[in-house]
Design a protein around this motif. Structure first.
Motif, PDB file in Angstrom:
ATOM      1  N   LYS A  10       1.837   6.638  -5.925  1.00 49.81           N
ATOM      2  CA  LYS A  10       2.143   7.737  -4.412  1.00 49.81           C
ATOM      3  C   LYS A  10       0.748   7.544  -2.722  1.00 49.81           C
ATOM      4  N   LEU A  11      -0.540   7.003  -3.309  1.00 53.74           N
ATOM      5  CA  LEU A  11      -1.351   7.044  -2.502  1.00 53.74           C
ATOM      6  C   LEU A  11      -0.999   5.586  -1.884  1.00 53.74           C
ATOM      7  N   GLY A  12      -0.756   5.044  -3.000  1.00 57.17           N
ATOM      8  CA  GLY A  12      -0.793   3.192  -2.830  1.00 57.17           C
ATOM      9  C   GLY A  12       0.252   2.674  -2.356  1.00 57.17           C
ATOM     10  N   PHE A  13       1.490   3.606  -2.421  1.00 62.85           N
ATOM     11  CA  PHE A  13       2.607   2.901  -0.630  1.00 62.85           C
ATOM     12  C   PHE A  13       2.593   3.852   0.165  1.00 62.85           C
ATOM     13  N   ALA A  14       2.007   5.191   0.002  1.00 58.75           N
ATOM     14  CA  ALA A  14       1.794   5.498   1.114  1.00 58.75           C
ATOM     15  C   ALA A  14       0.808   4.843   2.064  1.00 58.75           C
ATOM     16  N   THR A  15      -0.342   4.353   1.482  1.00 59.85           N
ATOM     17  CA  THR A  15      -1.401   3.614   2.524  1.00 59.85           C
ATOM     18  C   THR A  15      -0.397   2.170   2.929  1.00 59.85           C
ATOM     19  N   LEU A  16       0.291   1.638   2.276  1.00 63.05           N
ATOM     20  CA  LEU A  16       1.033   0.088   2.420  1.00 63.05           C
ATOM     21  C   LEU A  16       1.769   0.059   3.311  1.00 63.05           C
ATOM     22  N   THR A  17       1.933   1.172   3.460  1.00 60.19           N
ATOM     23  CA  THR A  17       3.156   2.395   4.199  1.00 60.19           C
ATOM     24  C   THR A  17       2.818   2.080   5.762  1.00 60.19           C
ATOM     25  N   SER A  18       1.781   2.828   6.110  1.00 66.01           N
ATOM     26  CA  SER A  18       0.671   3.258   7.358  1.00 66.01           C
ATOM     27  C   SER A  18       0.779   1.556   7.666  1.00 66.01           C
ATOM     28  N   LEU A  19       0.399   0.649   7.025  1.00 66.97           N
ATOM     29  CA  LEU A  19      -0.360  -0.548   7.367  1.00 66.97           C
ATOM     30  C   LEU A  19       0.660  -1.235   7.732  1.00 66.97           C
ATOM     31  N   LEU A  20       1.883  -1.176   7.649  1.00 65.60           N
ATOM     32  CA  LEU A  20       3.232  -1.934   8.063  1.00 65.60           C
ATOM     33  C   LEU A  20       3.780  -1.130   9.239  1.00 65.60           C
ATOM     34  N   ASP A  21       4.144   0.141   8.961  1.00 67.34           N
ATOM     35  CA  ASP A  21       4.726   0.892   9.763  1.00 67.34           C
ATOM     36  C   ASP A  21       3.824   1.052  11.348  1.00 67.34           C
ATOM     37  N   HIS A  22       2.224   0.951  11.279  1.00 67.29           N
ATOM     38  CA  HIS A  22       1.681   1.296  12.249  1.00 67.29           C
ATOM     39  C   HIS A  22       1.436   0.410  13.405  1.00 67.29           C
ATOM     40  N   GLN A  23       1.733  -0.893  12.360  1.00 61.85           N
ATOM     41  CA  GLN A  23       1.428  -2.870  12.857  1.00 61.85           C
ATOM     42  C   GLN A  23      -0.550  -3.234  12.667  1.00 61.85           C
ATOM     43  N   LEU A  24      -0.583  -2.725  11.479  1.00 63.55           N
ATOM     44  CA  LEU A  24      -2.369  -2.702  11.313  1.00 63.55           C
ATOM     45  C   LEU A  24      -3.365  -3.804  10.426  1.00 63.55           C
ATOM     46  N   LEU A  25      -1.941  -4.340  10.132  1.00 68.10           N
ATOM     47  CA  LEU A  25      -1.826  -6.001   9.605  1.00 68.10           C
ATOM     48  C   LEU A  25      -0.717  -6.057   8.536  1.00 68.10           C
ATOM     49  N   THR A  26      -0.642  -7.576   8.595  1.00 66.60           N
ATOM     50  CA  THR A  26       1.120  -8.458   8.590  1.00 66.60           C
ATOM     51  C   THR A  26       0.686  -8.849   7.536  1.00 66.60           C
ATOM     52  N   ALA A  27       2.264  -7.964   6.820  1.00 62.80           N
ATOM     53  CA  ALA A  27       2.996  -8.823   5.380  1.00 62.80           C
ATOM     54  C   ALA A  27       2.145  -9.752   4.607  1.00 62.80           C
ATOM     55  N   SER A  28       2.392 -10.498   5.253  1.00 61.74           N
ATOM     56  CA  SER A  28       1.403 -11.815   5.149  1.00 61.74           C
ATOM     57  C   SER A  28      -0.177 -11.868   4.390  1.00 61.74           C
ATOM     58  N   GLN A  29      -1.240 -10.559   5.392  1.00 55.80           N
ATOM     59  CA  GLN A  29      -2.322 -10.733   4.964  1.00 55.80           C
ATOM     60  C   GLN A  29      -2.280  -9.499   3.896  1.00 55.80           C
ATOM     61  N   ILE A  30      -1.063  -8.824   3.154  1.00 55.66           N
ATOM     62  CA  ILE A  30      -1.091  -8.021   1.948  1.00 55.66           C
ATOM     63  C   ILE A  30      -0.743  -9.012   0.599  1.00 55.66           C
ATOM     64  N   ALA A  31      -1.094  -8.854  -0.611  1.00 56.55           N
ATOM     65  CA  ALA A  31      -0.979  -8.540  -1.844  1.00 56.55           C
ATOM     66  C   ALA A  31      -0.674  -7.105  -2.579  1.00 56.55           C
ATOM     67  N   VAL A  32      -0.218  -7.018  -3.440  1.00 55.15           N
ATOM     68  CA  VAL A  32       0.229  -5.703  -4.014  1.00 55.15           C
ATOM     69  C   VAL A  32       0.192  -6.058  -5.722  1.00 55.15           C
ATOM     70  N   THR A  33      -0.353  -4.787  -6.163  1.00 58.45           N
ATOM     71  CA  THR A  33      -0.090  -4.753  -8.074  1.00 58.45           C
ATOM     72  C   THR A  33       0.764  -3.826  -8.358  1.00 58.45           C
ATOM     73  N   SER A  34       1.692  -4.283  -9.238  1.00 53.96           N
ATOM     74  CA  SER A  34       3.167  -3.093  -9.669  1.00 53.96           C
ATOM     75  C   SER A  34       2.577  -3.292 -11.472  1.00 53.96           C
TER      76      SER A  34
END
Length: 310
Positions: A10-34
């Motif tokens: 929940k928290l990770g998804f909300a944070t990732l969404t905000s990073l991209l929706d608010h254009q704070l980082l680009t997708a290429s600058q982010i990696a995620v684990t699942s």
């Protein structure tokens, strides 16, 4: 490169969404684990945008975590959800902190420069059991982490009121007319979406801005469990009484009368001592200051309760 550990939660998804929706980082600058196919599926829209996915779980060897972090300069370490590891007063190094240590050792070997860790908005030290693994992880960062770190004591989720409110069950407690707990106190409830925005702004800021800091992200308006009972009663249009009992009575009721797991109940019951001490009434404007920068107002706790009960 920023790696978000546990991005499908929940928290990770909300944070990732905000990073991209608010254009704070680009997708290429982010990696995620699942750690699961379900999590990978949930993250697929972000992966298609260019976010890098790594499969990992807490039990993976340190070498696997090192390989995941080899291109990262920072990681956002979201705390383990395996709460059963904390039950029965787990000794140091055997609770959820063991999961965190595993990933952190991998990050250390990979040369990660900055760790952002999601602790919880209780005191440290705390009377609660839920904070123990966080206390131990915070201590690790202070004593053993060589790089920079930021400890983010995340506000108690508004969406988690059910747990605090006598383990309320949305499916079966429609007719419940009384809730008993081992104590009460004001809680600075904070919505997961608001935490996502605030976390994202911290993660996207220059590393030096938050380095070495321990910050609380909590809405300043606080509601006690007795006040939550009034909101629940209003939505249900029937009174739900709220009563405080001893910790022993609380544990016996939920184990014997409600049939709940004893390990969970006894671990959780310590939380009420923390509430009575005012640990969760947070007076820190950091969250609201960050949200204001994006024109966002904190979501009222009452709104969350009404939505969930409907």
């Amino acid at each position: 490169m920023l790696v978000i550990v546990g991005a499908s939660g929940k928290l990770g998804f909300a944070t990732l969404t905000s990073l991209l929706d608010h254009q704070l980082l680009t997708a290429s600058q982010i990696a995620v684990t699942s750690s699961s196919p379900q999590g990978t599926s949930k993250l697929q829209p972000f992966i298609s945008q260019g976010v890098t996915l790594h499969n990992a779980n807490w039990d993976d060897p340190v070498t696997h975590w090192t390989s995941i972090f080899k291109h990262a300069d920072a990681i956002f370490l979201i705390s383990s959800a395996r709460i059963q590891k904390d039950f029965h007063d787990a000794p140091p190094g055997h609770g959820r902190e063991a999961d965190h240590f595993n990933a952190l050792e991998g990050a250390k070997a990979a040369g990660v420069k900055h760790v952002y860790y999601t602790s919880l908005a209780f005191a440290n030290p705390s009377k609660s059991g839920v904070m123990t693994a966080h206390e131990r992880t915070e201590a690790y960062l202070i004593e053993h982490w060589a790089g920079q770190f930021t400890i983010i004591r995340e506000g108690l989720y508004s969406e988690s009121w059910l747990l605090y409110f006598g383990h309320w069950d949305l499916q079966s407690d429609g007719g419940r007319s009384e809730v008993i707990t081992a104590g009460d106190g004001k809680i600075s409830w904070t919505s997961i979406a608001d935490l996502g925005v605030a976390n994202a702004l911290i993660l996207a800021a220059p590393r030096s801005e938050w380095a070495g800091r321990t910050v609380y992200l909590s809405q300043e308006k606080a509601l006690s469990l007795a006040e939550v009972a009034k909101v629940v009663s209003e939505e249900k249009r029937s009174e739900v009484a709220f009563s405080e009992v001893s910790r022993d009575e609380h544990e016996k009721f939920y184990v014997k009368q409600r049939g709940m797991d004893e390990g969970l109940v006894t671990w959780w019951s310590k939380t009420y001592a923390a509430l009575k001490d005012g640990e969760c009434e947070i007076h820190d404007s950091t969250l609201e200051d960050l949200l204001a920068a994006k024109g966002v107002k904190p979501k009222p706790m009452e709104e969350t309760i009404h939505e969930m009960l409907r």
